[in-house]
Design an enzyme around this catalytic site. Structure first.
Site, PDB file in Angstrom:
ATOM      1  N   ASP A  26       0.845  -1.192   0.000  1.00 24.19           N
ATOM      2  CA  ASP A  26       0.000   0.000   0.000  1.00 24.19           C
ATOM      3  C   ASP A  26       0.887   1.251   0.000  1.00 24.19           C
ATOM      4  O   ASP A  26       1.788   1.377   0.832  1.00 24.19           O
ATOM      5  CB  ASP A  26      -0.863  -0.047   1.277  1.00 24.19           C
ATOM      6  CG  ASP A  26      -1.994   0.947   1.273  1.00 24.19           C
ATOM      7  OD1 ASP A  26      -2.467   1.325   0.181  1.00 24.19           O
ATOM      8  OD2 ASP A  26      -2.435   1.333   2.379  1.00 24.19           O
ATOM      9  N   HIS A  27       0.643   2.159  -0.918  1.00 24.86           N
ATOM     10  CA  HIS A  27       1.378   3.433  -0.995  1.00 24.86           C
ATOM     11  C   HIS A  27       2.899   3.251  -1.045  1.00 24.86           C
ATOM     12  O   HIS A  27       3.632   3.893  -0.269  1.00 24.86           O
ATOM     13  CB  HIS A  27       1.005   4.351   0.179  1.00 24.86           C
ATOM     14  CG  HIS A  27      -0.425   4.804   0.145  1.00 24.86           C
ATOM     15  ND1 HIS A  27      -0.877   5.791  -0.696  1.00 24.86           N
ATOM     16  CD2 HIS A  27      -1.515   4.364   0.831  1.00 24.86           C
ATOM     17  CE1 HIS A  27      -2.179   5.955  -0.517  1.00 24.86           C
ATOM     18  NE2 HIS A  27      -2.597   5.093   0.400  1.00 24.86           N
TER      19      HIS A  27
ATOM     20  N   GLY B 145      -9.190   5.632   1.333  1.00 20.58           N
ATOM     21  CA  GLY B 145      -9.924   6.396   2.344  1.00 20.58           C
ATOM     22  C   GLY B 145     -11.392   6.041   2.381  1.00 20.58           C
ATOM     23  O   GLY B 145     -12.255   6.905   2.505  1.00 20.58           O
TER      24      GLY B 145
HETATM   25  O1  G3H Z   1      -3.240   4.733   3.666  1.00 25.57           O
HETATM   26  C1  G3H Z   1      -2.661   4.557   4.722  1.00 25.57           C
HETATM   27  C2  G3H Z   1      -2.960   3.350   5.554  1.00 25.57           C
HETATM   28  O2  G3H Z   1      -3.984   3.645   6.461  1.00 25.57           O
HETATM   29  C3  G3H Z   1      -1.721   2.834   6.211  1.00 25.57           C
HETATM   30  O3  G3H Z   1      -1.295   3.688   7.224  1.00 25.57           O
HETATM   31  O4  G3H Z   1       1.136   4.104   6.782  1.00 25.57           O
HETATM   32  O5  G3H Z   1       0.156   4.353   9.101  1.00 25.57           O
HETATM   33  O6  G3H Z   1       0.435   2.088   8.075  1.00 25.57           O
HETATM   34  P1  G3H Z   1       0.212   3.572   7.832  1.00 25.57           P
HETATM   35  P1  13P Z   2      -9.092   4.652   5.588  1.00 25.63           P
HETATM   36  O1  13P Z   2      -8.243   5.542   6.416  1.00 25.63           O
HETATM   37  O2  13P Z   2     -10.383   5.313   5.195  1.00 25.63           O
HETATM   38  O3  13P Z   2      -9.343   3.330   6.220  1.00 25.63           O
HETATM   39  O4  13P Z   2      -8.309   4.377   4.205  1.00 25.63           O
HETATM   40  C1  13P Z   2      -7.255   3.454   4.168  1.00 25.63           C
HETATM   41  C2  13P Z   2      -6.482   3.504   2.889  1.00 25.63           C
HETATM   42  O5  13P Z   2      -6.828   4.169   1.936  1.00 25.63           O
HETATM   43  C3  13P Z   2      -5.253   2.696   2.843  1.00 25.63           C
HETATM   44  O6  13P Z   2      -4.576   2.858   1.627  1.00 25.63           O
HETATM   45 ZN    ZN Z   3      -4.596   4.852   0.908  1.00 25.98          ZN
END
Ligand code: G3H
Ligand code: 13P
Ligand code: ZN
Length: 306
Positions: free
Chosen positions: A81-82, A210
């Site tokens: 993720d990201h 999100g």
């Molecule tokens: O998009 C972000 C996710 O909620 C992950 O958050 O980078 O604090 O693990 P984190």
């Molecule tokens: P939320 O903060 O709405 O759960 O979104 C998570 C997200 O987009 C992780 O990539």
């Molecule tokens: Zn995200």
């Protein structure tokens, strides 16, 4: 069924007009909750790890996620993720991820295209599929707080150009949502027209970041157990359902799991002050998260698709 690529799950979702949840994990209990919920509802699922999650859990966490994913009776993808760099995506691929996100959405379009393309070429060479992003969400992007005014919604023509230039497999779009538990006053705004316009041009699965619902019942329990949270608001279920019929195929949820976990732990600590067995805290947290994930899967329409 076990471990599959991200696109295998998401192409079926876009074609079948249902959404698949990508749920963030950071430990054993969260991963078990996600995969057990997927098996209970017969849903395909994406288990996501952020770079923060990888730093927290290390290679051992990835091994654990792979162990559970490979033995699952439903299709599971393991997703970065990201991802913030080419190197980060390559590390994830080396560790066995079947899907990576390269998030260069904060860069100019030219850099975003060049870096995304580089990741796509390398990932595709080894059968891993790629999510990229154009536009900029509000909330926390790249660990920088982005105000609603600074967020830039995805432009349909840019989205088409970007996908053609990069060869990415699925596209994260900025359509009004933001990360975290504060998504706007009242019923947070979602630009459904924009989703429709992007989907008309881009045949690839679209991704909603999100997307947490931030359920008010959970927020109330969190507060009653001593938690503090201001102006909590999430994406309405009907907005998620509508978005899914229009081309959103991957729906990211982290905040709802965090809330479920922490609420359950707080309640045990409040109600049983003599308790000090960690399993008596983490077991209820796992159960609460599983319930939340099951409900999400029913809303997304993925239940029964595996
Ligand atoms: O998009 C972000 C996710 O909620 C992950 O958050 O980078 O604090 O693990 P984190
Ligand atoms: P939320 O903060 O709405 O759960 O979104 C998570 C997200 O987009 C992780 O990539
Ligand atoms: Zn995200």
């Amino acid at each position: 069924m076990g471990l599959v690529s991200g696109l295998e799950i998401l192409a079926a979702a876009r074609a079948g007009k249902y959404g698949v949840g990508a749920f963030n994990t950071n430990d054993l209990e969260i991963t078990q909750a996600i995969i057990e919920a997927a098996e209970e509802t017969r849903s395909p699922v994406i288990v996501a790890l952020s770079e923060g999650g990888l730093k927290y859990g290390g290679d051992a966490l990835v091994a654990l996620v792979r162990y559970l994913a490979e033995r699952a009776s439903v299709p599971v993808a393991i997703h970065l993720d990201h991802g913030s760099s080419f190197a980060s995506c390559m590390r994830a691929i080396r560790l066995g991820f079947t899907s990576v996100m390269i998030d260069m959405s904060h860069e100019d379009e030219e850099t975003n295209i060049a870096e995304t393309r580089r990741v796509v070429e390398a990932a595709h060479a080894v059968g891993v599929t790629v999510e990229a992003e154009i536009g900029r969400l509000g909330g926390i992007e790249e660990h920088v707080v982005v105000s609603a005014e600074e967020a830039t919604l995805t432009k349909p023509d840019e989205a088409l150009r970007f996908m053609q230039a990069t060869g990415a497999d699925y596209l994260a779009v900025a359509i009004g949502t933001s990360h975290g538990p504060n998504k706007g006053k009242g019923r947070p705004y979602i630009d459904h027209d924009r989703i429709r316009e992007i989907a008309a041009l881009v045949p690839a699965p679209l991704v909603m970041h999100g997307a947490s619902g931030v359920p008010s019942a959970l927020v109330e329990r969190f507060r009653a157990a001593g938690g503090e949270i201001k102006d909590a608001s999430g994406i309405h279920e009907d907005d998620v359902r509508q978005a899914v019929t229009q081309g959103i195929a991957k729906i990211n949820t982290d905040t709802d799991l965090r809330l479920a976990f922490t609420t359950a732990v707080r309640e045990v600590l409040r109600d049983t002050p003599k308790e000090f067995d960690p399993r008596k805290l983490l077991g209820p947290a796992r159960d609460e998260m599983r319930r939340v994930v099951v409900e999400r899967m029913k809303v997304f329409g993925s239940a029964g698709k595996a």
